[in-house]
Write a protein that holds these residues in place. Sequence first.
Motif, PDB file in Angstrom:
ATOM      1  N   ARG A 116      29.126  57.784  28.811  1.00 31.68           N
ATOM      2  CA  ARG A 116      28.381  57.986  30.054  1.00 31.68           C
ATOM      3  C   ARG A 116      27.646  59.319  30.009  1.00 31.68           C
ATOM      4  O   ARG A 116      28.258  60.359  29.785  1.00 31.68           O
ATOM      5  N   THR A 153      22.645  59.827  39.055  1.00 36.36           N
ATOM      6  CA  THR A 153      23.502  58.736  38.592  1.00 36.36           C
ATOM      7  C   THR A 153      23.834  58.978  37.124  1.00 36.36           C
ATOM      8  O   THR A 153      23.736  60.092  36.641  1.00 36.36           O
ATOM      9  N   ALA A 206      23.846  57.027  32.958  1.00 34.58           N
ATOM     10  CA  ALA A 206      23.570  55.900  32.076  1.00 34.58           C
ATOM     11  C   ALA A 206      24.770  55.718  31.164  1.00 34.58           C
ATOM     12  O   ALA A 206      25.376  56.692  30.719  1.00 34.58           O
ATOM     13  N   ALA A 207      25.134  54.468  30.889  1.00 31.61           N
ATOM     14  CA  ALA A 207      26.300  54.194  30.052  1.00 31.61           C
ATOM     15  C   ALA A 207      25.884  53.366  28.845  1.00 31.61           C
ATOM     16  O   ALA A 207      25.140  52.391  28.968  1.00 31.61           O
ATOM     17  N   GLU A 257      27.466  51.476  25.272  1.00 32.25           N
ATOM     18  CA  GLU A 257      28.663  51.057  24.543  1.00 32.25           C
ATOM     19  C   GLU A 257      28.378  51.096  23.046  1.00 32.25           C
ATOM     20  O   GLU A 257      27.354  50.604  22.583  1.00 32.25           O
ATOM     21  N   SER A 274      23.362  48.884  26.095  1.00 27.55           N
ATOM     22  CA  SER A 274      23.689  49.329  27.437  1.00 27.55           C
ATOM     23  C   SER A 274      25.032  48.747  27.859  1.00 27.55           C
ATOM     24  O   SER A 274      25.286  47.558  27.679  1.00 27.55           O
ATOM     25  N   ALA A 275      25.891  49.592  28.417  1.00 21.57           N
ATOM     26  CA  ALA A 275      27.216  49.119  28.834  1.00 21.57           C
ATOM     27  C   ALA A 275      27.135  48.158  30.006  1.00 21.57           C
ATOM     28  O   ALA A 275      28.088  47.426  30.279  1.00 21.57           O
ATOM     29  N   SER A 276      26.009  48.163  30.704  1.00 20.80           N
ATOM     30  CA  SER A 276      25.863  47.279  31.864  1.00 20.80           C
ATOM     31  C   SER A 276      25.394  45.878  31.475  1.00 20.80           C
ATOM     32  O   SER A 276      25.351  44.979  32.301  1.00 20.80           O
ATOM     33  N   ALA A 277      25.040  45.693  30.211  1.00 20.28           N
ATOM     34  CA  ALA A 277      24.533  44.392  29.751  1.00 20.28           C
ATOM     35  C   ALA A 277      25.688  43.487  29.355  1.00 20.28           C
ATOM     36  O   ALA A 277      26.461  43.803  28.445  1.00 20.28           O
ATOM     37  N   SER A 278      25.808  42.361  30.045  1.00 18.00           N
ATOM     38  CA  SER A 278      26.859  41.400  29.708  1.00 18.00           C
ATOM     39  C   SER A 278      26.428  40.487  28.566  1.00 18.00           C
ATOM     40  O   SER A 278      27.244  39.813  27.951  1.00 18.00           O
TER      41      SER A 278
END
Length: 261
Positions: free
Chosen positions: A83, A89, A91-92, A94, A106-110
């Motif tokens: 992070r 805010t 950004a995360a 992986e 991006s950690a938010s991408a499933s």
Amino acid sequence: MAVKKRFMGIALAVVALALTVAGVVIAATDSNPGSLTKDPLTLNGYPPSSANLLVSVSTGADFSLSANVAVDFKSNKADAVVRIPVVVTSAAVELRLIKNRLYARSASASSGPWLDAKVKTPALFGVALELTKPDINLITGFQKTVTKSGYSTTYVFYRDHVALSSLLGSSTSSVLGSVRWTITVGSQGEVSKSTLTVKSKRTTTTVSVTVLSYNQPAPVATPSNVKPIPLAEIDKLLGSKYFTSLLIPRDFTSLSQASLS
């Protein structure tokens, strides 16, 4: 290839440096250290099969990041969610290290593609051995103090007039500064928390790691939807002043065995 190796250096800097340096006083995070009667991280002399870590890197107000890292020492795999604060805010990202490949997205991408680079995976089991019971007596060349609190023992090493270099700078370029290195171990000598602080006249770099658990499940799956890392994007990242401001001891492994001048 050289660019990809440099990207690997950044991606693993948090984990690799934190695992090979040392720690902060564990009681400093506990409002009632006397209430801790049992060490939750005991390893009974056996290297851990896995570890879950909380890692942070900062240069003061200019730059900071944190990461949750899961390491599977037996399969030589690692997963990290990094992070980075962005304005109000964060950004995360992986990262996964598997069989000489480094994957990132991006950690938010499933779903969606992972960026991919070919790298040389370090021998993570060697890290597990060091975490089990580091040989403190082999660390010389520093001023040393030792404190105890409950089942924890903290070793603080300090040295001034040390050659420092940028994480991404030229190996021939350095500045003078100080190194403060602490190692906190538990009741059986296992590493529990760690910090390295490198300070020059203009900047301070702090790398710390907290062991959240040993021998808990740490599955790391191999991504299937993969794309090569765009070299232009990597160059842009490497050129960031935030990364170039990160300082490390120029020859840390030899430094720890040198005599005080």
